[in-house]
Motif scaffolding. Structure first.
Motif, PDB file in Angstrom:
ATOM      1  N   ILE A   1      43.785  43.529  43.751  1.00 30.83           N
ATOM      2  CA  ILE A   1      43.706  44.172  45.063  1.00 30.83           C
ATOM      3  C   ILE A   1      42.814  45.405  44.986  1.00 30.83           C
ATOM      4  N   GLU A   2      43.034  46.233  43.964  1.00 31.03           N
ATOM      5  CA  GLU A   2      42.241  47.445  43.809  1.00 31.03           C
ATOM      6  C   GLU A   2      40.762  47.135  43.614  1.00 31.03           C
ATOM      7  N   VAL A   3      40.474  46.128  42.787  1.00 29.06           N
ATOM      8  CA  VAL A   3      39.074  45.758  42.527  1.00 29.06           C
ATOM      9  C   VAL A   3      38.396  45.322  43.823  1.00 29.06           C
ATOM     10  N   VAL A   4      39.060  44.462  44.590  1.00 20.60           N
ATOM     11  CA  VAL A   4      38.475  43.970  45.844  1.00 20.60           C
ATOM     12  C   VAL A   4      38.272  45.119  46.827  1.00 20.60           C
ATOM     13  N   LEU A   5      39.242  46.013  46.944  1.00 22.95           N
ATOM     14  CA  LEU A   5      39.122  47.131  47.874  1.00 22.95           C
ATOM     15  C   LEU A   5      37.996  48.075  47.473  1.00 22.95           C
TER      16      LEU A   5
ATOM     17  N   GLU B   1      33.840  48.897  38.949  1.00 26.72           N
ATOM     18  CA  GLU B   1      34.604  47.653  39.003  1.00 26.72           C
ATOM     19  C   GLU B   1      36.106  47.880  38.876  1.00 26.72           C
ATOM     20  N   PHE B   2      36.513  49.145  38.685  1.00 28.46           N
ATOM     21  CA  PHE B   2      37.921  49.500  38.538  1.00 28.46           C
ATOM     22  C   PHE B   2      38.563  48.696  37.403  1.00 28.46           C
ATOM     23  N   THR B   3      37.920  48.721  36.254  1.00 31.91           N
ATOM     24  CA  THR B   3      38.438  47.988  35.100  1.00 31.91           C
ATOM     25  C   THR B   3      38.609  48.923  33.912  1.00 31.91           C
ATOM     26  N   CYS B   4      39.509  48.536  33.040  1.00 27.88           N
ATOM     27  CA  CYS B   4      39.761  49.270  31.806  1.00 27.88           C
ATOM     28  C   CYS B   4      39.651  48.294  30.639  1.00 27.88           C
ATOM     29  N   THR B   5      38.920  48.695  29.618  1.00 24.65           N
ATOM     30  CA  THR B   5      38.869  47.893  28.395  1.00 24.65           C
ATOM     31  C   THR B   5      39.194  48.778  27.197  1.00 24.65           C
ATOM     32  N   VAL B   6      39.855  48.194  26.223  1.00 22.81           N
ATOM     33  CA  VAL B   6      40.127  48.864  24.953  1.00 22.81           C
ATOM     34  C   VAL B   6      39.616  47.940  23.856  1.00 22.81           C
TER      35      VAL B   6
END
Length: 229
Positions: free
Chosen positions: A112-116, A142-147
């Motif tokens: 939802i956050e990514v689409v918004l 893109e509202f993403t988190c990577t580790v």
């Protein structure tokens, strides 16, 4: 505040989604049929529609078709079907994303956050949109988190809280600082929400790097990013 329409004929699932999204500070309406969904969309202005496909009367596919005749509102389709043809046909018909039942609520919140966040913006990654700490990367486009290059699914509050800490890794943020920045309200001194979110973030970051040490508790004060291993 973003406004979301939940289109789901199962009242239990609809109620659960309403509670989940309301807790995340979204404004929410429920529709229990395709016809009712189109009524609400005609009457109200929504930022996103969470659209189940198996609906009485008009199907979700028909509702999507009607929406796209008049509006570019964001739509996330929800279905128990997980076949490639269904996903592709929905995306071609105008759905912004697709999630299958049963779904993980954290994944749903992130989608939802990514689409918004993508709505109305050209999606492209620039160096200025990426915040790094050790092997963590937060992508604000893109509202993403990577580790360690592993995708980590964070809720809106988890993402914003981690972003706050990473924005100034040497600073100790008090609970009042965090509440004012992330929740946009004063800390009352009796809410355990921050501790729970910090615990959840630590657990999720460990999925990308089990040996990584990222968030330090400064007892009696608050939290900061852990600079030393």
């Amino acid at each position: 505040m973003n406004k979301i329409l939940i289109v789901e004929d199962d009242s239990d699932i609809g109620g659960m989604l309403r509670e989940l999204l309301t807790h995340q500070r979204y404004e929410v309406d429920n529709a229990y049929s395709g016809t009712e969904a189109l009524f609400w969309i005609e009457k109200e202005k929504y930022d996103l529609v969470l659209l189940d496909l198996m609906l009485p009367g008009l199907s979700g596919e028909e509702v999507l078709q009607e929406i796209r005749k008049k509006s570019d509102i964001s739509v996330i389709a929800v279905s128990a079907k997980d076949d490639k043809d269904t996903r592709l046909s929905l995306l071609k018909a105008g759905a912004d994303d697709y999630i299958t039942k049963p779904f993980d609520t954290d994944e749903l919140l992130v989608r939802i956050e990514v689409v918004l966040r993508r709505k109305g913006h050209i999606v492209q990654t620039s160096e200025n949109s990426i915040l790094r700490f050790k092997d963590i990367e937060l992508n604000d486009t893109e509202f993403t988190c990577t580790v360690n290059k592993t995708l980590i699914l964070l809720t809106k509050f988890e993402y914003n809280l981690l972003h706050l800490l990473m924005s100034n890794p040497k600073k100790v943020f008090t609970k009042n600082n965090i509440f004012e920045s992330v929740w946009e309200e004063d800390f009352l001194g009796e809410d355990n929400a921050i501790n729970v979110h910090i615990c959840n973030i630590r657990s999720k970051l460990a999925k990308g790097n089990p040996k990584g040490k990222y968030i330090q508790t400064v007892w009696g004060i608050g939290f900061k990013m852990q600079l030393e291993e």
